[in-house]
Design a protein around this motif. Structure first.
Motif, PDB file in Angstrom:
ATOM      1  N   ASN A 197      -3.891  13.077  -2.723  1.00  0.00           N
ATOM      2  CA  ASN A 197      -3.442  12.538  -1.366  1.00  0.00           C
ATOM      3  C   ASN A 197      -4.434  11.925  -0.686  1.00  0.00           C
ATOM      4  O   ASN A 197      -4.378  11.430   0.544  1.00  0.00           O
TER       5      ASN A 197
ATOM      6  N   LYS B  20       0.839  -1.178   0.240  1.00  0.00           N
ATOM      7  CA  LYS B  20      -0.112  -0.126   0.001  1.00  0.00           C
ATOM      8  C   LYS B  20       0.997   1.269   0.029  1.00  0.00           C
ATOM      9  O   LYS B  20       1.794   1.273   0.844  1.00  0.00           O
TER      10      LYS B  20
ATOM     11  N   ARG C 223      -6.578   6.012  -1.879  1.00  0.00           N
ATOM     12  CA  ARG C 223      -5.802   5.048  -1.341  1.00  0.00           C
ATOM     13  C   ARG C 223      -5.148   4.150  -2.788  1.00  0.00           C
ATOM     14  O   ARG C 223      -6.070   3.832  -3.626  1.00  0.00           O
TER      15      ARG C 223
ATOM     16  N   TYR D 215      -0.592   8.431  -6.300  1.00  0.00           N
ATOM     17  CA  TYR D 215      -0.557   8.328  -5.014  1.00  0.00           C
ATOM     18  C   TYR D 215      -0.116  10.029  -4.543  1.00  0.00           C
ATOM     19  O   TYR D 215      -0.709  10.730  -3.698  1.00  0.00           O
TER      20      TYR D 215
ATOM     21  N   LYS E 168       2.442   4.801   0.505  1.00  0.00           N
ATOM     22  CA  LYS E 168       2.477   5.815   1.886  1.00  0.00           C
ATOM     23  C   LYS E 168       3.750   6.677   1.459  1.00  0.00           C
ATOM     24  O   LYS E 168       4.331   6.928   0.440  1.00  0.00           O
ATOM     25  N   PRO E 169       3.649   7.946   2.366  1.00  0.00           N
ATOM     26  CA  PRO E 169       4.407   9.017   1.939  1.00  0.00           C
ATOM     27  C   PRO E 169       5.958   8.573   1.607  1.00  0.00           C
ATOM     28  O   PRO E 169       6.795   9.315   0.913  1.00  0.00           O
ATOM     29  N   SER E 170       6.617   7.542   2.137  1.00  0.00           N
ATOM     30  CA  SER E 170       7.937   7.121   1.980  1.00  0.00           C
ATOM     31  C   SER E 170       7.797   6.225   0.951  1.00  0.00           C
ATOM     32  O   SER E 170       9.219   5.613   0.477  1.00  0.00           O
ATOM     33  N   SER E 171       7.037   5.713   0.105  1.00  0.00           N
ATOM     34  CA  SER E 171       6.990   4.640  -0.606  1.00  0.00           C
ATOM     35  C   SER E 171       7.810   5.100  -2.112  1.00  0.00           C
ATOM     36  O   SER E 171       8.162   6.437  -2.349  1.00  0.00           O
TER      37      SER E 171
END
Length: 342
Positions: free
Chosen positions: A108, A86, A111, A104, A88-91
């Motif tokens: 923001n 999933k 999902r 993504y 996420k900001p650090s992806s």
């Protein structure tokens, strides 16, 4: 090289037999498809790429995000990770792929998840207690992933490379026979000329020979009048005053190159393959050719390039999809009606 592919015709026959037999097993119900009690839209194509799926996904998010929580499920082409992930900001691109990461970052509240198995991906998403369960699910690139069955299927084909003029792999770029288009609810021809004539549209309708219940719509690409990066957004007109290097790693970059040439801009370019994983030597090549000038790229390429090349001279040009003939509301209403959306 294009003519050499026709020597591969026997392999296309074999490929046709395999894919047709597989589709037959699904059509007969021997292979079971799984459907869901939530609204699902499948977005896909018959070809190997270049039809503008990510732009269509972005368009659908823009149209529905104010009314429904939206989840995007993709396989995450080009990622190095396994299983369900999933965003996420650090992806990173390595974890979820360039297109999911681009979506993504752009939306923001959406999902975004990737999983090779659409069934496993949906199981994980539906079990996610953090996200609202009454949302809309968009399945990216799922036309041939028939183990799941979307409530509504959107099939994309491009104006310059329509599926009815193409051949099966490896001679052409089709993943299955063109008769597979019958599984679509709507066929959307993308990247059309903005001022396409009704005569040409009708000629295309005749060639497609769609079923009575199927609809055909036409869309074009509109480039933004701004270019941007993480820090700045500036007018596209700045490019009229400088020379720059264009870097593209998408399936068919012709449209963008012609758009920029049509503005009589002074640029050179470097073309890489679609979803190209930029190496150190690639970055050095880009730096050497740009010679300290501005570098322009696509938004999808920017996601990959910016991880390897942190420069305030690196910009991308956003694009959006536009329905022709003022048929946007009819297009959206067809989707709402099929999904029983208010």
């Amino acid at each position: 090289m294009r003519y050499f592919r026709f020597f591969l015709f026997p392999f296309s026959i074999l490929y046709m037999m395999i894919t047709s037999f597989r589709n037959l097993l699904f059509n007969l119900g021997i292979f079971k498809q799984k459907s869901y009690a939530v609204p699902t839209i499948g977005i896909g194509n018959l070809s190997t790429g270049g039809t503008g799926k990510s732009v269509a996904v972005q368009y659908l998010i823009q149209q529905f995000q104010d009314h429904y929580p939206i989840s995007v499920l993709s396989r995450g082409y080009g990622r190095l990770s396994k299983g369900f992930q999933k965003a996420k900001p650090s992806s990173t691109v390595k974890e979820i792929g360039d297109e999911p990461l681009m979506i993504y970052r752009q939306f923001n509240t959406t999902r975004v998840a990737v999983c090779n198995s659409r069934r496993e991906g949906m199981k994980k998403l539906l079990a996610d207690a953090v996200f609202p369960s009454n949302g809309l699910f968009l399945w990216d690139d799922c036309f041939q992933h028939r183990w799941v069955k979307p409530e509504f299927m959107l099939l994309l084909t491009s104006y310059s490379r329509p599926y009815f003029n193409d051949f099966l792999l490896p001679v052409g770029n089709l993943r299955e026979l063109s008769e597979g288009a019958r599984r679509a609810d709507i066929v959307l021809m993308t990247k059309c000329p903005p001022k396409m004539s009704s005569t040409e549209m009708n000629a295309i309708r005749e060639k497609m020979q769609l079923k009575a219940k199927q609809k055909l719509y036409f869309s074009s690409i509109r480039y933004s009048d701004k270019i941007q990066n993480k820090e700045r957004k500036i007018s596209l007109s700045i490019l009229e005053k400088i020379s720059f290097t264009l870097v593209v790693g998408i399936a068919y970059p012709d449209e963008l190159i012609q758009f920029l040439k049509g503005k009589y801009l002074n640029f050179d370019f470097i073309i890489f393959s679609d979803h190209h994983a930029f190496s150190k030597s690639d970055i050095e090549k880009i730096k050497a050719q740009s010679k300290g000038r501005m570098i322009l790229t696509t938004e999808k390429d920017y996601v990959r390039l910016s991880e390897k090349f942190d420069s305030d001279l690196l910009f991308y040009i956003p694009i959006e999809m536009v329905l022709l003939n003022n048929e946007e509301e009819a297009f959206l209403q067809d989707i709402r009606s099929a999904l029983n959306l208010a």
